[in-house]
Design a protein around this motif. Structure first.
Motif, PDB file in Angstrom:
ATOM      1  N   ARG A 116       0.803  -1.224   0.000  1.00  0.00           N
ATOM      2  CA  ARG A 116       0.000   0.000   0.000  1.00  0.00           C
ATOM      3  C   ARG A 116       0.834   1.271   0.000  1.00  0.00           C
ATOM      4  O   ARG A 116       0.323   2.358  -0.240  1.00  0.00           O
ATOM      5  CB  ARG A 116      -0.910   0.000   1.232  1.00  0.00           C
ATOM      6  N   GLY A 117       2.131   1.157   0.266  1.00  0.00           N
ATOM      7  CA  GLY A 117       2.942   2.353   0.400  1.00  0.00           C
ATOM      8  C   GLY A 117       3.567   2.859  -0.889  1.00  0.00           C
ATOM      9  O   GLY A 117       4.288   3.846  -0.874  1.00  0.00           O
ATOM     10  N   ALA A 118       3.318   2.180  -2.017  1.00  0.00           N
ATOM     11  CA  ALA A 118       3.922   2.611  -3.281  1.00  0.00           C
ATOM     12  C   ALA A 118       3.371   3.974  -3.700  1.00  0.00           C
ATOM     13  O   ALA A 118       2.158   4.199  -3.700  1.00  0.00           O
ATOM     14  CB  ALA A 118       3.651   1.571  -4.363  1.00  0.00           C
ATOM     15  N   ASP A 119       4.257   4.887  -4.062  1.00  0.00           N
ATOM     16  CA  ASP A 119       3.865   6.257  -4.425  1.00  0.00           C
ATOM     17  C   ASP A 119       3.529   6.303  -5.912  1.00  0.00           C
ATOM     18  O   ASP A 119       4.378   6.581  -6.756  1.00  0.00           O
ATOM     19  CB  ASP A 119       5.004   7.220  -4.091  1.00  0.00           C
ATOM     20  N   ILE A 120       2.283   6.005  -6.237  1.00  0.00           N
ATOM     21  CA  ILE A 120       1.836   5.987  -7.631  1.00  0.00           C
ATOM     22  C   ILE A 120       0.540   6.768  -7.764  1.00  0.00           C
ATOM     23  O   ILE A 120      -0.247   6.856  -6.825  1.00  0.00           O
ATOM     24  CB  ILE A 120       1.621   4.547  -8.141  1.00  0.00           C
ATOM     25  N   GLY A 121       0.319   7.368  -8.912  1.00  0.00           N
ATOM     26  CA  GLY A 121      -0.888   8.162  -9.142  1.00  0.00           C
ATOM     27  C   GLY A 121      -2.041   7.300  -9.598  1.00  0.00           C
ATOM     28  O   GLY A 121      -2.493   7.385 -10.743  1.00  0.00           O
ATOM     29  N   SER A 122      -2.537   6.443  -8.716  1.00  0.00           N
ATOM     30  CA  SER A 122      -3.618   5.533  -9.082  1.00  0.00           C
ATOM     31  C   SER A 122      -4.376   5.131  -7.831  1.00  0.00           C
ATOM     32  O   SER A 122      -3.843   5.183  -6.716  1.00  0.00           O
ATOM     33  CB  SER A 122      -3.042   4.291  -9.770  1.00  0.00           C
ATOM     34  N   ASN A 123      -5.650   4.751  -8.015  1.00  0.00           N
ATOM     35  CA  ASN A 123      -6.417   4.213  -6.887  1.00  0.00           C
ATOM     36  C   ASN A 123      -6.279   2.690  -6.776  1.00  0.00           C
ATOM     37  O   ASN A 123      -6.996   2.061  -6.026  1.00  0.00           O
ATOM     38  CB  ASN A 123      -7.889   4.609  -7.006  1.00  0.00           C
ATOM     39  N   HIS A 124      -5.327   2.139  -7.532  1.00  0.00           N
ATOM     40  CA  HIS A 124      -4.965   0.728  -7.416  1.00  0.00           C
ATOM     41  C   HIS A 124      -3.663   0.617  -6.631  1.00  0.00           C
ATOM     42  O   HIS A 124      -2.757   1.425  -6.808  1.00  0.00           O
ATOM     43  CB  HIS A 124      -4.786   0.081  -8.797  1.00  0.00           C
TER      44      HIS A 124
END
Length: 272
Positions: A142-150
């Motif tokens: 859950r901690g990945a810094d990505i621009g998505s709601n996945h």
């Protein structure tokens, strides 16, 4: 998207896909799975195959009659896309990795709605059943810094490979005096050829490791020429007559299943 990575012991094929939503037209869903099936059929059967992506399928926890395609560690309620995905996995001997391992729910839910209320497990990772036990974990980060709601879905794979060597030499053949003489003659001729080569080339001071490699090569070549490799033998405690009963039983069972004939009492012989 399909990518194939070649390795020393085994090749890996990755397929990345995005499935239609649950409320999409049936024709659109059919076209997607036909395309995915075509991509999968192009993968060599010996490859470790990994299919990942947003499948928009809520698989749930119930794996009744589908235990080869999924485990009991899924989450959320099931939807129609789940049936399509599970059928696809059953048909192609695939397993849904995210349903095999016990984790807290926050480490299984892969998608969160913009309002923060709806959360589901709709992103999946599948692998072919042949490599099921090489898959050691599937977990959401859950901690990945990505621009998505996945959320990011990760998998750990540890290949377990068996030796593919030709086996050991059949040294029992050395009990025969004729094979003993032939083996000794092979060794003498090969060592003589090696000695002559060393004299011609002036290699008396050759490094010891290189000399050892030549000696082992001579023994291997002579063993292959005279002894061959030991053949795999059946279990000695089962007699040939019992094996015949076993094969007869198997053939009759196949025939019964093929024609859907009930097994009659005394029709299949019992092995003694």
């Amino acid at each position: 998207m399909r990518a194939r990575m070649t390795g020393k012991c085994n090749n890996i094929t990755l397929i990345r896909c995005y499935a239609p939503k649950n409320d999409s037209d049936e024709e659109v869903k059919d076209k997607f799975y036909l395309t995915l099936q075509a991509a999968l059929e192009r993968v060599p059967c010996h490859d470790l195959t990994i299919i990942t992506g947003d499948l928009n399928a809520k698989v749930g926890e119930d794996n009744t009659n589908n235990d080869r395609a999924m485990g009991k560690r899924g989450c959320a309620t099931m939807n129609e896309n789940r049936e399509r995905l599970v059928d696809f996995c059953n048909m192609n001997n695939l397993v849904i990795g995210g349903t095999l391992f016990q984790h807290r729910e926050i480490h299984k839910l892969t998608w969160c709605s913009s309002n923060g209320r709806d959360k589901n497990q709709i992103d999946h990772m599948m692998t072919n059943g042949k490599w099921r036990h090489s898959l050691t974990d599937v977990k959401v980060k859950r901690g990945a810094d990505i621009g998505s709601n996945h959320h990011l879905v990760t998998a750990s794979v540890k290949l377990k490979l068996r030796s593919v060597g030709q086996g050991s030499y059949d040294i029992d053949k050395l009990k025969s005096s004729e094979i003993q003489k032939a083996f000794i003659l092979q060794l003498k001729n090969r060592f003589q050829a090696l000695a002559d080569l060393d004299e011609e080339e002036g290699n008396a001071d050759e490094e010891i490791n290189k000399k050892w490699d030549k000696v082992t090569a001579i023994y291997k070549q002579s063993s292959e020429a005279c002894l061959g490799y030991r053949q795999k033998r059946g279990k000695e405690w089962i007699t040939p007559s019992t094996w015949n009963f076993i094969e007869t039983r198997r053939a009759l069972k196949k025939k019964r299943f093929r024609h859907n004939i009930p097994e009659a009492k005394g029709q299949i012989p019992q092995a003694v």
